[in-house]
Enzyme design. Structure first.
Site, short mmCIF file in Angstrom:
data_model
loop_
_atom_site.label_atom_id
_atom_site.label_comp_id
_atom_site.label_asym_id
_atom_site.label_seq_id
_atom_site.Cartn_x
_atom_site.Cartn_y
_atom_site.Cartn_z
NE ARG A 103 -3.85 0.62 2.00
CZ ARG A 103 -5.06 0.70 2.56
NH1 ARG A 103 -5.26 1.46 3.62
NH2 ARG A 103 -6.08 0.02 2.06
CG HIS A 130 -8.50 0.07 -2.62
ND1 HIS A 130 -7.70 -1.03 -2.33
CD2 HIS A 130 -9.11 0.40 -1.44
CE1 HIS A 130 -7.83 -1.32 -1.04
NE2 HIS A 130 -8.67 -0.49 -0.49
CD GLN A 133 -13.01 -2.06 -0.16
OE1 GLN A 133 -12.15 -2.02 0.71
NE2 GLN A 133 -14.23 -2.57 0.07
CG ASP A 221 -13.48 6.40 -0.82
OD1 ASP A 221 -13.41 6.25 0.42
OD2 ASP A 221 -12.49 6.36 -1.57
CB CYS A 261 -13.95 1.10 0.46
SG CYS A 261 -13.29 2.78 0.53
NE ARG A 289 -10.23 -5.46 1.01
CZ ARG A 289 -9.38 -4.47 1.24
NH1 ARG A 289 -9.84 -3.29 1.61
NH2 ARG A 289 -8.08 -4.65 1.07
N1 NVA Z 1 -9.94 6.73 -1.22
C1 NVA Z 1 -9.55 6.30 0.10
C2 NVA Z 1 -9.75 4.83 0.24
C3 NVA Z 1 -9.43 4.29 1.60
C4 NVA Z 1 -9.60 2.79 1.69
C5 NVA Z 1 -8.11 6.67 0.35
O1 NVA Z 1 -7.29 6.51 -0.58
O2 NVA Z 1 -7.78 7.13 1.43
N1 CP Z 2 -11.20 -0.17 2.73
C1 CP Z 2 -9.91 -0.15 3.14
O1 CP Z 2 -9.00 -0.36 2.36
O2 CP Z 2 -9.77 0.13 4.47
P1 CP Z 2 -8.40 0.35 5.24
O3 CP Z 2 -7.84 1.67 4.78
O4 CP Z 2 -8.80 0.38 6.68
O5 CP Z 2 -7.48 -0.77 4.91
#
Ligand code: NVA
Ligand code: CP
Length: 303
Positions: A103, A130, A133, A221, A261, A289
């Protein structure tokens, strides 16, 4: 040849549905003797340059329940946070583990890990996508509504990582996807063009009501993603009117399901009433997940 998961198309022709079938099997056999354990004898590095709850938990538990050994490395708890290049970290990890989930921020950082690790690398979120997800979201849709096709999917809000991966899914599965994004926050036009070429019906609106009209699946989101905190005030202003509340949800199908998500910001992108209401399936989505992560590891390690 390492089997990387950078985007959904890496799963190959029919691959998304195969992973969802496998995820259903993992869900249905959890705790049972026939639960497959393809990671016995394998160590997997779970590398996080950003915060995580669901991804961290689901990946660590998935590796463990598949018989493998997860090793978590965070940016701040490793030399990555002190400036060691990703390419150096990648080569060291690649000498020790059998696979890596990553990540990070820029897509180029994920590709640096892919290009230097020498073992399978799975995308656990970047600023551009992502895909893990989306597998969980699709499993949730299929289990709740019984199918993926002949549904209208709606995306509300930022046209960034989650939206881009939904657009990719729309192309690969030939889905109807209506997005509503404020000006300046549109999704990647190349992603939209590719999805249309692949046979998806992808439309970008400005008004959330237009995208939500008659939708079977309504997703949203956060307005401010990880790494964008300095833009938070400007984003709150730009996304005014995009809250998924009961008035907006009344435009969707009466049987619609609501996905998020998570983490959610109640009163910003989604109201308390919708998040906790009868259309919301976000807790099943979060659980998915785990099952889809197992299916993805099984795919990557050839079992
Ligand atoms: N769009 C959000 C998704 C978190 C799972 C982010 O990138 O922070
Ligand atoms: N949805 C998701 O990826 O959550 P986290 O940021 O908690 O991993």
């Amino acid at each position: 040849m390492s089997k990387h998961f950078i985007q959904l198309s890496d799963l190959g022709e029919g691959g998304i549905v195969q992973v969802l079938d496998s995820a259903d099997h993992f869900l249905e056999t959890r705790g049972m003797l026939e639960h497959p354990r393809p990671l016995v004898g394998k160590s997997i590095a779970l590398v996080f340059q950003k915060a995580s709850t669901r991804t961290r938990m689901s990946l660590e538990i998935a590796v463990t329940e598949l018989g493998g050994h997860p090793v978590v490395l965070t940016g701040s708890g490793s030399q990555l946070g002190r400036g060691e290049p990703i390419r150096d970290t990648a080569r060291v990890l690649g000498r020790m583990v059998h696979g890596i989930t990553f990540r990070t921020f820029a897509h180029s950082e994920l590709m640096e890990m892919v290009n230097y690790a020498g073992v399978p690398v799975l995308n656990a979120l970047t600023d551009a996508g992502h895909p893990m997800q989306i597998l969980a979201d699709l499993q949730t849709v299929r289990r709740k509504l019984g199918r993926l096709d002949r549904l209208k999917y709606c995306w509300l809000g930022d046209g960034n990582n989650m939206a881009n991966s939904w657009i990719e899914a729309a192309g690969l599965l030939q889905l109807e996807l209506a997005l509503a994004c404020p000006e300046g926050y549109d999704p990647d036009p190349d992603a939209v063009a590719l999805a249309r070429e692949r046979g998806g019906s992808v439309t970008v609106f400005r008004r959330p009501e237009e995208a939500a009209e008659g939708a079977d699946v309504v997703s949203t989101d956060v307005f401010t993603s990880m790494g964008q905190e300095a833009e938070s005030a400007a984003r709150l202003a730009a996304f005014a009117g995009y809250e998924l509340n009961e008035v907006l949800l009344s435009k969707a199908s009466p049987k619609s399901i609501v996905l998020h998500c998570l983490p959610a910001h109640r009163g910003e992108e989604i109201s308390e009433a919708v998040l906790e209401g009868p259309h919301s399936v976000v807790w099943d989505e979060a659980e998915a997940r785990l099952h889809t992560s197992k299916a993805l590891f099984a795919w990557a390690f050839g079992v």
